[in-house]
Design a protein around this motif. Sequence first.
Motif, mmCIF file in Angstrom:
data_model
loop_
_atom_site.group_PDB
_atom_site.id
_atom_site.type_symbol
_atom_site.label_atom_id
_atom_site.label_comp_id
_atom_site.label_asym_id
_atom_site.label_seq_id
_atom_site.Cartn_x
_atom_site.Cartn_y
_atom_site.Cartn_z
ATOM 1 N N THR A 181 44.163 75.914 14.051
ATOM 2 C CA THR A 181 42.992 76.530 14.679
ATOM 3 C C THR A 181 43.437 77.163 15.980
ATOM 4 O OG1 THR A 181 41.533 74.841 13.741
ATOM 5 C CG2 THR A 181 40.658 76.163 15.553
ATOM 6 N N ASP A 182 43.030 78.419 16.200
ATOM 7 C CA ASP A 182 43.370 79.135 17.433
ATOM 8 C C ASP A 182 42.151 79.225 18.333
ATOM 9 O OD1 ASP A 182 46.229 80.540 17.108
ATOM 10 O OD2 ASP A 182 45.236 80.522 15.155
ATOM 11 N N TYR A 183 42.365 78.957 19.611
ATOM 12 C CA TYR A 183 41.322 79.095 20.624
ATOM 13 C C TYR A 183 41.791 80.127 21.641
ATOM 14 C CZ TYR A 183 39.819 74.555 18.758
ATOM 15 O OH TYR A 183 39.427 73.533 17.921
ATOM 16 N N TYR A 184 40.902 81.058 21.995
ATOM 17 C CA TYR A 184 41.213 82.087 22.986
ATOM 18 C C TYR A 184 40.138 82.058 24.068
ATOM 19 C CZ TYR A 184 43.922 84.026 19.032
ATOM 20 O OH TYR A 184 44.776 84.207 17.962
ATOM 21 N N PHE A 185 40.569 82.014 25.322
ATOM 22 C CA PHE A 185 39.654 82.059 26.465
ATOM 23 C C PHE A 185 40.045 83.228 27.370
ATOM 24 C CE2 PHE A 185 39.656 77.611 25.220
ATOM 25 C CZ PHE A 185 38.351 77.193 25.411
ATOM 26 N N PRO A 186 39.068 83.979 27.894
ATOM 27 C CA PRO A 186 39.415 84.920 28.966
ATOM 28 C C PRO A 186 40.084 84.149 30.100
ATOM 29 C CG PRO A 186 37.196 85.341 28.162
ATOM 30 C CD PRO A 186 37.643 84.058 27.525
ATOM 31 N N GLU A 187 41.100 84.732 30.688
ATOM 32 C CA GLU A 187 41.896 84.029 31.695
ATOM 33 C C GLU A 187 41.020 83.451 32.799
ATOM 34 O OE1 GLU A 187 45.950 84.672 34.350
ATOM 35 O OE2 GLU A 187 44.789 86.433 33.732
ATOM 36 N N GLY A 188 41.229 82.166 33.088
ATOM 37 C CA GLY A 188 40.540 81.499 34.179
ATOM 38 C C GLY A 188 39.097 81.126 33.909
ATOM 39 N N LYS A 189 38.639 81.287 32.650
ATOM 40 C CA LYS A 189 37.231 81.043 32.353
ATOM 41 C C LYS A 189 37.055 80.030 31.229
ATOM 42 C CE LYS A 189 35.740 85.651 33.836
ATOM 43 N NZ LYS A 189 35.041 86.913 33.450
ATOM 44 N N ASN A 254 47.069 77.326 20.178
ATOM 45 C CA ASN A 254 47.133 77.195 18.723
ATOM 46 C C ASN A 254 47.329 75.717 18.384
ATOM 47 O OD1 ASN A 254 49.551 77.396 16.216
ATOM 48 N ND2 ASN A 254 47.453 78.066 15.874
ATOM 49 N N PHE A 255 46.264 75.112 17.862
ATOM 50 C CA PHE A 255 46.276 73.685 17.537
ATOM 51 C C PHE A 255 46.815 73.496 16.125
ATOM 52 C CE2 PHE A 255 43.479 69.923 16.194
ATOM 53 C CZ PHE A 255 44.461 69.004 16.554
ATOM 54 N N MET A 256 47.963 72.831 16.009
ATOM 55 C CA MET A 256 48.632 72.602 14.724
ATOM 56 C C MET A 256 48.378 71.173 14.282
ATOM 57 S SD MET A 256 52.159 74.669 15.603
ATOM 58 C CE MET A 256 52.245 73.979 17.274
ATOM 59 N N THR A 257 47.359 71.001 13.450
ATOM 60 C CA THR A 257 46.916 69.670 13.049
ATOM 61 C C THR A 257 48.013 68.876 12.358
ATOM 62 O OG1 THR A 257 44.708 70.601 12.696
ATOM 63 C CG2 THR A 257 45.123 68.415 11.802
ATOM 64 N N ALA A 258 48.756 69.513 11.469
ATOM 65 C CA ALA A 258 49.741 68.807 10.640
ATOM 66 C C ALA A 258 50.815 68.125 11.463
ATOM 67 C CB ALA A 258 50.373 69.777 9.649
ATOM 68 N N VAL A 259 51.196 68.728 12.593
ATOM 69 C CA VAL A 259 52.279 68.163 13.406
ATOM 70 C C VAL A 259 51.776 67.555 14.710
ATOM 71 C CG1 VAL A 259 54.023 69.679 12.417
ATOM 72 C CG2 VAL A 259 52.769 70.423 14.452
ATOM 73 N N GLY A 260 50.470 67.679 14.962
ATOM 74 C CA GLY A 260 49.904 67.094 16.166
ATOM 75 C C GLY A 260 50.390 67.741 17.439
ATOM 76 N N GLU A 261 50.636 69.054 17.373
ATOM 77 C CA GLU A 261 51.103 69.771 18.551
ATOM 78 C C GLU A 261 50.253 71.007 18.787
ATOM 79 O OE1 GLU A 261 55.277 70.572 18.193
ATOM 80 O OE2 GLU A 261 55.818 68.496 18.638
#
Length: 295
Positions: A181-189, A254-261
């Motif tokens: 799962t990918d998370y994107y935030f505007p910088e600083g927000k 980028n949350f990599m569930t399979a490897v926990g990283e």
Amino acid sequence: MSSVSKVACISILGLTLGAGAAQASSTHIIVNNSIVSSDETYQSHGITMVPLNAVQSLPGVSITWNNSTKTVTIDRNGEKTLLKVGQKSATLGSKNITLPVVTTLKNGRIMVPLRFIADSSNAYVSWNPKSQTAYVAKANNEIKNKYTSDKLNVSRGAAIKLPKVSNLKEYTPKGYENLNTDYYFPEGKSNSFFIQEMDVISYYKISNDCSVLIWTARFDSTKRESSGLSFLPYKLVEQDGQKPTIQGRITHFNFMTAVGEISYNLIDNTGKEINPGQKTVDPTNFFFDIPDEQK
């Protein structure tokens, strides 16, 4: 949302479902991001009936049952609501209210009109006609306090846990399920963010202690084309809502569930990745401070 708006949403819900003494419900109910099983809901004379225990899952609400009088007491931070099975009336604090249909016992559950959930719990309620989904949302104080934290990583962690609501189309991710799962935030927000799962990306903004879906799209990762978003250089094949215009850099996790990283980087307006790295996931909060991010 005002109490008038809440009632309007539920009134629309009642009008769009059609009539009938009692029939299976095609409506989806989502309470604080959790789906209420369709086996537990039905329609009575065009009104969606839901189990009263859906209220109990909302913060600040407790329910007690008097079997001898068949009366339910709902306590919302000291304000009590009394509801008697088989009647169309209830007492909400010092106010008497009339329900559109009587409450009933069905398969051991107390069934109440969906509107009553909003009245008794002071929850945010909205109706999505595109997906036939009713949202009931009320964030707990812990999440609300974390969202207002001056620590950016704490605020971001709370933002993605706030109850989500939507009036847009629902796209189901397709393709190889890589559990990322990918998370994107505007910088600083932290007051807006994107979530990407496989070929679907969704943009949320925080309002009324909820994450409101503003835009969602499906893209084709085999076809490179400007989408108007620096971090998404792919052709959009379908979309709904208002696509945002993002100025400045984007913070990417980028949350990599399979490897926990979780991998991370900043992305500039040209799509260039800056300061990439990778860390073991902290299960209490996916997010952390990225080097050189401007706050």
